[in-house]
Design a protein around this motif. Structure first.
Motif, PDB file in Angstrom:
ATOM      1  N   LEU A  23       0.846  -1.211   0.000  1.00  0.00           N
ATOM      2  CA  LEU A  23       0.000   0.000   0.000  1.00  0.00           C
ATOM      3  C   LEU A  23       0.877   1.255   0.000  1.00  0.00           C
ATOM      4  CD1 LEU A  23      -2.952  -0.821   2.461  1.00  0.00           C
ATOM      5  CD2 LEU A  23      -2.750  -1.316   0.018  1.00  0.00           C
ATOM      6  N   ASP A  24       2.029   1.180   0.695  1.00  0.00           N
ATOM      7  CA  ASP A  24       2.962   2.320   0.693  1.00  0.00           C
ATOM      8  C   ASP A  24       3.534   2.535  -0.708  1.00  0.00           C
ATOM      9  OD1 ASP A  24       2.653   2.736   3.399  1.00  0.00           O
ATOM     10  OD2 ASP A  24       4.481   1.657   3.973  1.00  0.00           O
ATOM     11  N   VAL A  25       3.990   1.446  -1.350  1.00  0.00           N
ATOM     12  CA  VAL A  25       4.573   1.581  -2.695  1.00  0.00           C
ATOM     13  C   VAL A  25       3.510   2.166  -3.641  1.00  0.00           C
ATOM     14  CG1 VAL A  25       5.603   0.366  -4.658  1.00  0.00           C
ATOM     15  CG2 VAL A  25       6.190  -0.343  -2.342  1.00  0.00           C
ATOM     16  N   LEU A  26       2.267   1.736  -3.461  1.00  0.00           N
ATOM     17  CA  LEU A  26       1.182   2.226  -4.328  1.00  0.00           C
ATOM     18  C   LEU A  26       0.700   3.621  -3.921  1.00  0.00           C
ATOM     19  CD1 LEU A  26      -0.853  -1.092  -4.668  1.00  0.00           C
ATOM     20  CD2 LEU A  26       0.197   0.180  -6.559  1.00  0.00           C
ATOM     21  N   ALA A  27       1.175   4.090  -2.761  1.00  0.00           N
ATOM     22  CA  ALA A  27       0.817   5.428  -2.252  1.00  0.00           C
ATOM     23  C   ALA A  27      -0.698   5.655  -2.262  1.00  0.00           C
ATOM     24  CB  ALA A  27       1.534   6.509  -3.059  1.00  0.00           C
ATOM     25  N   VAL A  28      -1.414   4.723  -1.627  1.00  0.00           N
ATOM     26  CA  VAL A  28      -2.885   4.837  -1.534  1.00  0.00           C
ATOM     27  C   VAL A  28      -3.247   6.099  -0.733  1.00  0.00           C
ATOM     28  CG1 VAL A  28      -4.967   3.748  -0.575  1.00  0.00           C
ATOM     29  CG2 VAL A  28      -3.214   2.345  -1.711  1.00  0.00           C
ATOM     30  N   GLN A  29      -4.117   6.914  -1.300  1.00  0.00           N
ATOM     31  CA  GLN A  29      -4.420   8.239  -0.733  1.00  0.00           C
ATOM     32  C   GLN A  29      -5.861   8.333  -0.252  1.00  0.00           C
ATOM     33  OE1 GLN A  29      -2.024  10.746  -0.819  1.00  0.00           O
ATOM     34  NE2 GLN A  29      -0.681   9.207  -1.734  1.00  0.00           N
ATOM     35  N   ARG A  30      -6.078   9.298   0.611  1.00  0.00           N
ATOM     36  CA  ARG A  30      -7.422   9.636   1.084  1.00  0.00           C
ATOM     37  C   ARG A  30      -8.337   9.926  -0.107  1.00  0.00           C
ATOM     38  NH1 ARG A  30      -8.228   9.812   6.128  1.00  0.00           N
ATOM     39  NH2 ARG A  30     -10.264  10.586   6.782  1.00  0.00           N
ATOM     40  N   GLY A  31      -9.548   9.417  -0.045  1.00  0.00           N
ATOM     41  CA  GLY A  31     -10.544   9.725  -1.078  1.00  0.00           C
ATOM     42  C   GLY A  31     -10.467   8.816  -2.297  1.00  0.00           C
ATOM     43  N   GLU A  32      -9.467   7.912  -2.348  1.00  0.00           N
ATOM     44  CA  GLU A  32      -9.332   7.090  -3.558  1.00  0.00           C
ATOM     45  C   GLU A  32     -10.274   5.879  -3.531  1.00  0.00           C
ATOM     46  OE1 GLU A  32      -5.189   7.820  -5.691  1.00  0.00           O
ATOM     47  OE2 GLU A  32      -4.976   6.497  -3.962  1.00  0.00           O
ATOM     48  N   LYS A  33     -10.491   5.352  -4.734  1.00  0.00           N
ATOM     49  CA  LYS A  33     -11.281   4.121  -4.891  1.00  0.00           C
ATOM     50  C   LYS A  33     -10.301   2.968  -5.097  1.00  0.00           C
ATOM     51  CE  LYS A  33     -15.540   5.960  -6.884  1.00  0.00           C
ATOM     52  NZ  LYS A  33     -15.362   7.403  -7.087  1.00  0.00           N
ATOM     53  N   VAL A  34     -10.452   1.933  -4.256  1.00  0.00           N
ATOM     54  CA  VAL A  34      -9.460   0.844  -4.231  1.00  0.00           C
ATOM     55  C   VAL A  34     -10.156  -0.512  -4.350  1.00  0.00           C
ATOM     56  CG1 VAL A  34      -7.702  -0.286  -2.796  1.00  0.00           C
ATOM     57  CG2 VAL A  34      -7.890   2.208  -2.776  1.00  0.00           C
ATOM     58  N   LEU A  35      -9.597  -1.379  -5.183  1.00  0.00           N
ATOM     59  CA  LEU A  35     -10.096  -2.754  -5.311  1.00  0.00           C
ATOM     60  C   LEU A  35      -9.020  -3.713  -4.806  1.00  0.00           C
ATOM     61  CD1 LEU A  35     -12.219  -4.788  -6.357  1.00  0.00           C
ATOM     62  CD2 LEU A  35     -11.088  -4.680  -8.585  1.00  0.00           C
ATOM     63  N   ASP A  36      -9.365  -4.530  -3.801  1.00  0.00           N
ATOM     64  CA  ASP A  36      -8.460  -5.523  -3.213  1.00  0.00           C
ATOM     65  C   ASP A  36      -8.888  -6.887  -3.745  1.00  0.00           C
ATOM     66  OD1 ASP A  36      -7.231  -7.422  -1.603  1.00  0.00           O
ATOM     67  OD2 ASP A  36      -7.530  -6.318   0.257  1.00  0.00           O
ATOM     68  N   ILE A  37      -8.092  -7.422  -4.687  1.00  0.00           N
ATOM     69  CA  ILE A  37      -8.441  -8.708  -5.306  1.00  0.00           C
ATOM     70  C   ILE A  37      -7.797  -9.838  -4.506  1.00  0.00           C
ATOM     71  CG2 ILE A  37      -8.243 -10.125  -7.374  1.00  0.00           C
ATOM     72  CD1 ILE A  37      -8.217  -7.606  -9.050  1.00  0.00           C
ATOM     73  N   GLY A  38      -8.629 -10.789  -4.057  1.00  0.00           N
ATOM     74  CA  GLY A  38      -8.118 -11.869  -3.197  1.00  0.00           C
ATOM     75  C   GLY A  38      -7.948 -11.348  -1.785  1.00  0.00           C
ATOM     76  N   CYS A  39      -8.992 -10.695  -1.284  1.00  0.00           N
ATOM     77  CA  CYS A  39      -8.903  -9.951  -0.005  1.00  0.00           C
ATOM     78  C   CYS A  39      -8.849 -10.873   1.206  1.00  0.00           C
ATOM     79  CB  CYS A  39     -10.084  -9.000   0.121  1.00  0.00           C
ATOM     80  SG  CYS A  39     -11.672  -9.849   0.228  1.00  0.00           S
ATOM     81  N   GLY A  40      -9.124 -12.170   1.029  1.00  0.00           N
ATOM     82  CA  GLY A  40      -9.111 -13.067   2.184  1.00  0.00           C
ATOM     83  C   GLY A  40     -10.088 -12.588   3.241  1.00  0.00           C
ATOM     84  N   THR A  41      -9.646 -12.546   4.494  1.00  0.00           N
ATOM     85  CA  THR A  41     -10.531 -12.175   5.597  1.00  0.00           C
ATOM     86  C   THR A  41     -10.585 -10.658   5.819  1.00  0.00           C
ATOM     87  OG1 THR A  41      -8.791 -12.437   7.240  1.00  0.00           O
ATOM     88  CG2 THR A  41     -10.082 -14.395   6.732  1.00  0.00           C
ATOM     89  N   GLY A  42      -9.943  -9.906   4.938  1.00  0.00           N
ATOM     90  CA  GLY A  42     -10.153  -8.445   4.917  1.00  0.00           C
ATOM     91  C   GLY A  42      -9.247  -7.610   5.817  1.00  0.00           C
TER      92      GLY A  42
END
Ligand SMILES: C[S@@+](CC[C@H](N)C(=O)[O-])C[C@H]1O[C@@H](n2cnc3c(N)ncnc32)[C@H](O)[C@@H]1O
Length: 269
Positions: free
Chosen positions: A33-52
């Protein structure tokens, strides 16, 4: 040849164990998530999320103004993810190669943490990720590294090679990637590669049974599933002996290596 991968071996116990023992994947997932620099307000899809677990962390980063969806083929794990969500993200059953109900150009970030090495058609999965990302959107995955295997897998493969019928036993994931293959796959799906590195993690386990429980839960029951009870007991005993050589002050010390690869969908196509 290992036995084919099955999505039918999961159980309530394995799903609950993964929820506790999957903290190892969770920690390297935070780095993704750090490498991807996930930011406030973004839309994110977690594929293979397991137990979340990581889905929840992504939702904390995007905040209530963002949107996070986790998908996973294992109903029992999706159920735990839905319980964890408490309205902060969504979770539902789905597969990486069949995201047909996810709209085009909707997400800022799509990631697969410790998932792509289980996916038979990886190009189809990344093609779906490409389709559902907005122009300029980021994709990322972590995968078991084919050229730099986990310490546990090296020890176990040597041990299983001693008996012909043990060779059907699954040790790692079936579709591990080299760094080169990870980059080729991203490019083939249309992404510009933005990051491609192997990172190393130091795991510690108290006992051989902890190692086996972690591996079983992480592989949703596939780890060593081809062995009958008596062979499992023999492998467990020999593995325990082999792993004692790796015991240090924190317990049985095992290095785990993961390739981190990310890409960006071009803005103009
Ligand atoms: C080791 S767990 C990782 C879970 C989670 N991403 C994490 O970081 O904790 C691997 C997950 O991949 C999922 N998986 C396996 N095959 C898949 C597929 N074809 N599409 C999507 N997810 C898949 C499994 O159901 C399992 O939950």
């Amino acid at each position: 040849m290992s036995t084919p991968l099955s999505l039918e071996l999961d159980s309530v116990t394995l799903a609950e164990q993964y929820d506790r023992l999957g903290t190892r994947q969770f920690h390297h997932g935070l780095e993704l998530l750090d490498v991807l620099a996930v930011q406030r307000g973004e839309k994110v899809l977690d594929i293979g999320c397991g137990t979340g677990l990581l889905t929840e962390a992504a939702a904390e980063r995007t905040g209530p103004e963002g949107e996070v969806l986790g998908i996973d083929p294992l109903a029992l794990r999706v159920e735990l993810a839905q319980k964890r969500a408490r309205g902060r993200f969504d979770a539902r059953i789905g597969r990486a190669e069949a995201l047909h109900d996810v709209p085009d150009a909707h997400y800022d970030v799509v990631y697969l943490n410790s998932v792509i090495h289980w996916v038979p058609d990886q190009l189809a999965a990344l093609a779906h990720a490409f389709r559902v990302l907005k122009p300029g959107g980021r994709v990322g995955f972590t995968t078991m590294s084919q050229e730099a295997p986990h310490d546990l897998h090296v020890v176990l493969r040597a041990l299983l090679a001693r008996e012909p019928r043990w060779q059907a036993a699954r040790v790692g994931a079936p579709h591990q990637l080299t760094q080169e293959r990870a980059a080729l796959l991203l490019a083939a799906a249309g992404f510009n590669v933005t990051y491609n590195e192997i990172r190393e993690f130091d795991d510690a386990f108290d006992t051989v049974d902890d190692v086996i429980a972690f591996s079983r839960a992480s592989s949703f029951g596939n780890f060593l599933s081809a062995l009958d009870e008596s062979d499992t007991a023999r492998v467990r005993k020999r593995l325990g002996e082999a792993l004692e050589a790796k015991r240090g002050p924190r317990g049985i010390a095992l290095k785990r290596r993961m390739t981190f690869a990310t890409g960006r969908k071009p803005v103009a196509q």
